[in-house]
Design a protein around this motif. Structure first.
Motif: not given
Length: 306
Positions: A89, A220-221, A223-226, A228, A230-231, A235
């Motif tokens: 990540d 991860w890239t 998933r980080s936009s959802t 979640r 960690d995302g 952000t």
């Protein structure tokens, strides 16, 4: 079965020296050039997906000749750096980079990144401000995703690659055993990269676990936009106004990251922002336009190291 490669394939000889330094619980390979003294400003170069430190070969020598201490780094999981089972990540990568800066005897560095390395560079400014003197991001929009969500930043071809990466094991096999990596380069570039460069990237991708860690970073890239946890944390962390000098460089013919509004969040979150577009150049700026890329970087660096 495709033969594996040894990490030594990434230790390309040249006017630089190879070192391994500890940081954040792992060992990282860096190609160093320039003055040995720590009084010289440190510039850390971060590669993008499918590549390794060697993508910066043209800039390493030019920056060193200009008096900078240069460290082109293999990110976690890539080439000759360690490949632990987790940590792909962007927040972990910022801790990796900050640790490398300290291991090299510096308090701060100018962080220059391409592609995924550019995302890490942007995040360094927000998440590791004490270690970051300035940020240059090539082919990499600011990751705040306020004005332009990820799906609108990428081309349809890049989104298909991101979707493929979400599947278990298949992306790793294709990166290692097929011409997938070569096709990614062909999609992103305005003109083909040299055949010998592509072959070296394919060889280094066959180092054990390198294909898996590259796929993990892609996973991860997306998933980080959802929404979640960690995302959302990521952000939120990068949505802060930056006071340090920032440079964003983009290729007009980038086949992976859309040119239109690529600078929207960079301009919104940086008070000292410079944005330039190179005509007739695609995604891989350090290699497709090495002289132009280096000239712009050398023109901007004094602002970040004053």
């Amino acid at each position: 079965m495709t033969p594996t490669a040894d990490y030594s394939a990434a230790l390309v000889e040249g006017p630089w020296r190879h070192e391994f330094v500890p940081a954040n619980g792992a060992r990282f390979h860096v190609a160093l050039a320039g003055p040995e003294r720590t009084a010289a400003p440190l510039v850390v170069l971060l590669h993008g997906f499918g590549q390794f430190w060697w993508t910066w070969r043209h800039q390493v020598t030019a920056l060193a000749d200009a008096g900078y201490r240069v460290a082109a780094m293999d990110l976690r999981g890539a080439a000759a750096s360690d490949k632990p089972p987790q940590g792909y990540d962007t927040p972990t990568r910022t801790r990796d980079v900050a640790g490398v800066v300290r291991s090299l005897g510096h308090e701060r560095a100018v962080v220059v990144g391409h592609g995924f390395g550019g995302t890490a560079a942007w995040a360094m400014a927000a998440m590791q401000p004490a270690a970051t003197a300035g940020v240059a991001a090539f082919s990499s929009p600011h990751p705040a995703r306020v004005h332009m969500p990820l799906m609108h930043q990428l081309t349809p071809q890049a989104m298909r690659l991101m979707a493929l990466a979400q599947l278990p094991t298949l992306p790793e096999k294709r990166l290692r055993d097929t011409d997938l990596l070569e096709r990614v380069f062909a999609l992103g570039a305005a003109r083909p990269l040299p055949a010998e460069a592509v072959e070296l990237y394919r060889t280094v991708m066959r180092i054990p676990f390198a294909a898996h860690t590259a796929a993990e970073a892609l996973r991860w890239t997306l998933r980080s936009s959802t929404p979640r946890p960690d995302g959302l944390r990521f952000t939120s962390a990068v949505r802060r106004v930056l006071e340090l000098p920032t440079l964003q460089l983009h290729g007009e013919l980038d086949g992976l990251v859309r040119r239109d509004r690529a600078d929207a969040d960079g301009a919104a979150f940086s008070r000292d922002f410079r944005f330039e577009v190179l005509d007739d150049v695609g995604h891989f700026l350090p290699e497709e336009a090495p002289e132009q890329t280096t000239a712009i970087l050398l023109d901007w660096l004094p602002r970040a190291t004053r």
